[in-house]
Design a protein around this motif. Structure first.
Motif, PDB file in Angstrom:
ATOM      1  N   ASP A  95      28.821  39.259  33.300  1.00 13.15           N
ATOM      2  CA  ASP A  95      29.259  38.341  34.328  1.00 13.15           C
ATOM      3  C   ASP A  95      28.205  38.330  35.811  1.00 13.15           C
ATOM      4  O   ASP A  95      28.135  37.324  36.401  1.00 13.15           O
ATOM      5  N   ARG A 103      38.072  40.828  37.790  1.00  7.10           N
ATOM      6  CA  ARG A 103      38.898  39.722  37.298  1.00  7.10           C
ATOM      7  C   ARG A 103      40.072  40.394  36.633  1.00  7.10           C
ATOM      8  O   ARG A 103      41.401  39.508  36.651  1.00  7.10           O
ATOM      9  N   ASP A 104      40.168  41.629  36.126  1.00 11.35           N
ATOM     10  CA  ASP A 104      41.321  41.981  35.677  1.00 11.35           C
ATOM     11  C   ASP A 104      42.504  42.509  36.812  1.00 11.35           C
ATOM     12  O   ASP A 104      43.439  42.030  36.772  1.00 11.35           O
ATOM     13  N   HIS A 114      37.052  45.611  35.789  1.00  5.77           N
ATOM     14  CA  HIS A 114      36.433  44.249  36.323  1.00  5.77           C
ATOM     15  C   HIS A 114      37.374  43.833  37.395  1.00  5.77           C
ATOM     16  O   HIS A 114      38.694  44.011  37.165  1.00  5.77           O
ATOM     17  N   ASN A 158      38.240  36.791  43.585  1.00  8.18           N
ATOM     18  CA  ASN A 158      38.813  36.530  42.203  1.00  8.18           C
ATOM     19  C   ASN A 158      40.505  36.326  42.334  1.00  8.18           C
ATOM     20  O   ASN A 158      40.948  35.518  41.659  1.00  8.18           O
ATOM     21  N   ARG A 165      40.959  32.693  43.255  1.00 11.05           N
ATOM     22  CA  ARG A 165      40.887  31.794  41.995  1.00 11.05           C
ATOM     23  C   ARG A 165      41.998  32.003  40.963  1.00 11.05           C
ATOM     24  O   ARG A 165      42.235  30.902  40.430  1.00 11.05           O
ATOM     25  N   ALA A 166      42.360  33.134  40.806  1.00 12.67           N
ATOM     26  CA  ALA A 166      43.397  33.271  39.748  1.00 12.67           C
ATOM     27  C   ALA A 166      44.715  32.850  40.303  1.00 12.67           C
ATOM     28  O   ALA A 166      45.410  32.055  39.458  1.00 12.67           O
ATOM     29  N   TRP A 189      31.638  43.162  32.171  1.00 12.86           N
ATOM     30  CA  TRP A 189      31.183  42.850  33.899  1.00 12.86           C
ATOM     31  C   TRP A 189      29.723  42.624  33.820  1.00 12.86           C
ATOM     32  O   TRP A 189      29.494  41.822  34.988  1.00 12.86           O
TER      33      TRP A 189
END
Length: 285
Positions: free
Chosen positions: A278, A171-172, A169, A19, A22-23, A275
């Motif tokens: 997802d 992603r955070d 999560h 992630n 990707r970020a 989460w």
């Protein structure tokens, strides 16, 4: 850090590191991933691969060459080799994914997991790197360890069902990491990162069930039974005991909730239900 600099991501094929990749790409930043095998590494298109290993200092120096920052995860249960690895990565910006349980005021930490992170942090602080520590709460992704049981029997078997943690999560974590890797003003910071609210282990099981449309039960194991199962799965005894001790503490007093994710990225952290949505496919039969 220059806008043209690449970021070296260590752990780029994992839940958090993937992630982060990707970020960074969403920010238009070039990414180089340290991998052991370029033929089997699964990374997004556009990612440059550097073959190496954290215990191979020459490969680390080569991988870091031409980058402006490094995202570091330390995947081992021992800190052996961390000083050499940090030295090989050089003086560039270094962002380390650590644990929110690290206590700066104690050389002896509360459990082996926090002791490991404390020792890695100490080596990084002693280096010449421009460091930032991301002290993460419990990963929501730890619940993936229940996926096989849920698929097979709609049951989670674990100790301390009432242990409440503000699970975070990935992603955070990645959004924060990408920000501090490329923006100035974060050198020397120790950021505590959690999810938005405490959620017990039993509640996590229930939420997963609601998301996938099944009645997922939480079956309480005794600490002794849970300990033996961890050991049977290859956990060192001291790490199993440390985790169970932490869960016992979280059952008596829920883990803290930190506002730092919101302060850094401007939006509230994702919930455990977010989460679970997802990752629903990984729990569905």
């Amino acid at each position: 850090m220059s806008d043209n600099d690449k970021v070296l991501v260590i752990g780029a094929t994992g839940n958090v590191g993937g992630n982060v990749v990707r970020a960074l790409q969403q920010r238009g930043v070039g990414v180089r991933a340290l991998v052991r095998d370029a033929a089997t590494a699964e990374v997004p298109d556009g990612v440059e691969l550097a073959v190496g290993d954290l215990h191979d200092t020459a490969s680390l120096t080569k991988a870091a060459d031409g980058t402006g920052a490094v995202f570091l995860m330390w995947p081992f249960l021992s800190p052996e080799g961390i000083e050499a690895a940090v030295a090989a990565l050089g003086t560039r910006r270094l962002v380390y994914l650590s644990s929110f349980g690290v206590n700066d005021g104690a050389d002896e930490q509360s459990d082996p997991i926090n002791q490991l992170h404390f020792t890695v942090e100490r080596a990084i602080r002693a280096s010449k790197a421009e460091w930032t520590m991301l002290r993460a709460g419990t990963f929501a992704a730890n619940a993936l360890g229940w996926a096989e049981e849920i698929r097979a029997s709609s049951t989670v078997r674990e100790a301390h069902g009432g242990a409440a943690r503000a699970v975070v999560h990935e992603r955070d974590l990645a959004a924060v990491a990408a920000k501090v890797l490329v923006e100035d003003g974060h050198v020397g910071a120790r950021y505590v990162l959690t999810g938005p609210e405490p959620v017990t282990q039993a509640e996590q099981a229930r939420i997963i069930g609601e998301v996938i449309g099944r009645d997922v039960r939480f079956e309480e194991l005794s600490p002794a039974a849970a300990r033996q199962r961890m050991i049977d799965h290859g956990w060192p005894v001291e790490f199993a005991d440390g985790l169970l001790g932490a869960w016992d503490g979280f059952e008596r007093q829920p883990a803290l909730v930190s506002p730092t994710v919101t302060e850094l990225i401007g939006t509230a952290p994702l919930s455990f239900r977010d989460w679970a949505r997802d990752h629903a496919r990984e729990f569905a039969a």
